[in-house]
Scaffold this active site. Structure first.
Site, PDB file in Angstrom:
ATOM      1  N   TYR A 156      28.988 -23.154  -2.777  1.00 45.52           N
ATOM      2  CA  TYR A 156      27.935 -22.615  -3.653  1.00 45.52           C
ATOM      3  C   TYR A 156      28.372 -21.255  -4.170  1.00 45.52           C
ATOM      4  CZ  TYR A 156      23.277 -21.030  -5.152  1.00 45.52           C
ATOM      5  OH  TYR A 156      22.214 -20.573  -5.885  1.00 45.52           O
TER       6      TYR A 156
ATOM      7  N   ASP B 233      34.573 -15.758  -2.561  1.00 43.53           N
ATOM      8  CA  ASP B 233      33.141 -15.489  -2.652  1.00 43.53           C
ATOM      9  C   ASP B 233      32.649 -15.183  -1.236  1.00 43.53           C
ATOM     10  OD1 ASP B 233      30.406 -15.589  -2.676  1.00 43.53           O
ATOM     11  OD2 ASP B 233      30.257 -17.439  -3.833  1.00 43.53           O
TER      12      ASP B 233
ATOM     13  N   LYS C 243      24.289  -9.957  -0.799  1.00 41.50           N
ATOM     14  CA  LYS C 243      23.497  -9.881   0.446  1.00 41.50           C
ATOM     15  C   LYS C 243      23.590  -8.538   1.176  1.00 41.50           C
ATOM     16  CE  LYS C 243      23.307 -14.793   0.647  1.00 41.50           C
ATOM     17  NZ  LYS C 243      22.083 -15.514   0.555  1.00 41.50           N
TER      18      LYS C 243
HETATM   19  N1  PMP Z   1      27.667 -17.230  -3.327  1.00 42.34           N
HETATM   20  C1  PMP Z   1      27.304 -17.613  -2.101  1.00 42.34           C
HETATM   21  C2  PMP Z   1      28.360 -18.044  -1.125  1.00 42.34           C
HETATM   22  C3  PMP Z   1      25.959 -17.618  -1.739  1.00 42.34           C
HETATM   23  O1  PMP Z   1      25.598 -18.039  -0.511  1.00 42.34           O
HETATM   24  C4  PMP Z   1      24.991 -17.184  -2.676  1.00 42.34           C
HETATM   25  C5  PMP Z   1      23.517 -17.149  -2.342  1.00 42.34           C
HETATM   26  N2  PMP Z   1      23.098 -17.762  -1.227  1.00 42.34           N
HETATM   27  C6  PMP Z   1      25.429 -16.785  -3.946  1.00 42.34           C
HETATM   28  C7  PMP Z   1      26.772 -16.821  -4.234  1.00 42.34           C
HETATM   29  C8  PMP Z   1      24.447 -16.353  -4.986  1.00 42.34           C
HETATM   30  O2  PMP Z   1      23.902 -15.125  -4.649  1.00 42.34           O
HETATM   31  P1  PMP Z   1      22.469 -14.707  -5.218  1.00 42.34           P
HETATM   32  O3  PMP Z   1      21.456 -15.563  -4.541  1.00 42.34           O
HETATM   33  O4  PMP Z   1      22.345 -13.251  -4.868  1.00 42.34           O
HETATM   34  O5  PMP Z   1      22.511 -14.920  -6.689  1.00 42.34           O
END
Ligand code: PMP
Length: 480
Positions: free
Chosen positions: A182, A277, A305
């Site tokens: 994701y 990421d 986060k």
């Molecule tokens: N990358 C990863 C690995 C994530 O877990 C998330 C959100 N859970 C995101 C990107 C997207 O971040 P945001 O919810 O702050 O847009």
């Protein structure tokens, strides 16, 4: 045989998936009735406020949570290890809003620093502030791969900018991702998200053209990886490889160090930018994230986060100076080679001060060692419980990220060669229902879990893990 698994042992985890998918256990009917009754009698206030919210919010809820079944809870307070709902129920918080509150809910040192900043600086200046540098320097201190850092408003936004940087830098378009990972919800990254085999199913409202340059590879399959890089050479080459370095859904299906090393080699060989990421893993899997653990340097790292200490907006991208310097701010027109990025509230005092203070507190409290010790012990205790009640499960942790999976709903797509697409959809839906029932049961027993299978512990929940274990036993003991 113990249900406990090493959180970095992909092969054993993958093998276990099969057992769960073919032999899932479910809660007894009497338990489901009891937990439904809990919601009816103890969560009636939530039911009402969520119903009312439907008049102005689609579906009444703005978070994609497992705990939305049978209806969402109206959380009125989050403090320390707990969340409280409108009906006065108290829950141990294993959701942690998806991971940013690693120090605990409403952690006083971070809150105080934010309040001081609001008094001294205000909420926004729109100009440079030294708090930006403090946070960027702290990130650099722990990430040798980061020469320069740019704050953004969310992880999704940061992933979007990272791929734009990579394309601008290489002059190429194609990108490769690991299936199931994701990277937020922007148009181009919505392919193959959350579970292997999902393809374009999440791309509702996204034109096919947006997904023209992205391809997915199977996790830990080095041949598939080599094949995709070679394939892209026939078609303009590869601009970037992006991955959650811990693997799909924060390590639900971990990627091995060996695989990551090969990814690094191939990116170098083919002139592609390697993007990690680390939205979830940065400052959670230790201060230096997965790249420190595996001793691999990506070219770009996406942050989110924890870097805003649990405050808005949590996102950023950092990496090699030659790539990052394409983001230099200031007004330009026309022929500029700059990569466009903006953001009205980006790098505001609240995000930066909260983030900086949280990172300093993680250092001061030696949080990661404490979390690891507690999480390792707790996960083993949970696995013992699963053994005791003979529930097929995958129970493992990577530091303070816990995977307590009794239904494997995210993994059904891995069996793409064995099941027809209809069968995959059917089995996934059935497994997902079991996950919802499990989340409902956990909630009724006093714990809010994240995403059904994945769960986080933080510095404050360490103190209540014995209570949490009792709650898990109450639920596990009611499986058929
Ligand atoms: N990358 C990863 C690995 C994530 O877990 C998330 C959100 N859970 C995101 C990107 C997207 O971040 P945001 O919810 O702050 O847009």
């Amino acid at each position: 045989m113990t249900q406990y698994l090493d959180g970095y042992d992909y092969k054993s985890i993958h093998k276990k998936v099969r057992e769960i998918i073919f032999n899932p256990k479910r809660l007894k009917k009497s338990a489901i009735d009891k937990y439904m009754n809990y919601y009816e009698t103890k969560c009636a206030g939530s039911r009402q406020t969520i119903e009312d919210a439907k008049s102005c919010i689609p579906g009444g809820v703005q978070h994609n949570l497992a705990n939305n079944y049978p209806w969402a809870l109206d959380g009125v307070k989050a403090e320390g290890a707990y969340i409280y709902d409108i009906d006065g129920n108290r829950y141990i918080d294993f959701l942690q809003a998806g991971g940013p509150t690693i120090l605990g809910n409403n952690y006083p040192p971070v809150r105080d620093a934010v309040i001081d900043a609001l008094h001294e600086i205000g909420n926004l200046t729109g100009l440079y502030g030294d708090f930006e540098k403090q946070l960027a320097m702290k990130i650099k201190e722990h990430y040798p791969s980061v020469d320069l850092f740019r704050m953004l408003a969310s992880g999704s936004e940061a992933c979007m900018i990272a791929i734009r940087l990579a394309r601008a830098y290489t002059g190429k378009n194609n990108m490769i991702k690991v299936k199931g990972c994701y990277h937020g919800f922007t148009d181009q990254l919505i392919y193959e998200i959350r579970s292997i085999g999902t393809g374009k199913t999440a791309a509702v409202g996204v034109p096919d053209e947006c997904l023209e340059y992205i391809s997915g590879v199977m996790p830990n399959d080095i041949e598939d990886l080599e094949r995709q890089f070679a394939e892209n050479e026939k078609n303009g080459g590869t601009a970037l490889f992006i991955t959650e370095p811990l693997g799909q859904d924060s390590g639900a299906l971990p990627l091995t160090k060996e695989y990551q090393q090969r990814v690094r080699e191939l990116c170098d060989q083919y002139g592609a930018v390697l993007i990690y990421d680390e939205v979830v893993t940065a400052f959670r899997i230790g201060m230096g994230g997965i790249q420190e653990l595996y001793d691999i340097r990506p070219d770009l790292t996406v942050f989110g986060k924890v870097i805003a200490g649990g405050y808005p907006g949590a996102g950023g991208v950092g990496g090699k100076a030659e790539i990052m310097s394409q983001l230099t701010a200031g007004l330009t027109l026309g022929s500029s080679k700059k990569v466009m990025v903006g953001g009205t509230i980006t790098a505001n005092p609240v995000s930066c001060v909260a983030g900086y203070t949280a990172l300093c507190e993680l250092e001061r409290t030696d949080a990661h060692n404490k979390l690891k010790t507690a999480a390792d012990k707790f996960t083993r205790q949970l696995a013992d419980l699963a053994d005791k009640y003979e529930i097929p499960s995958m129970i493992f942790n990577q530091e303070s990220i816990l995977h307590i999976d009794l239904n494997a709903f995210q993994h059904v797509g891995s069996f793409i060669d064995e099941f027809s697409p209809e069968e995959i959809a059917e089995r996934t839906a059935a497994a997902m229902h079991l996950m919802h029932e499990y989340s409902m049961a956990m909630c009724a027993e006093g714990i809010i879990v994240a995403g059904g299978n994945k769960t986080y512990i933080n510095l404050q929940t360490i103190e209540v893990l014995d209570d949490a274990l009792d709650a898990y036993e109450r639920v596990f003991s009611q499986y058929e």
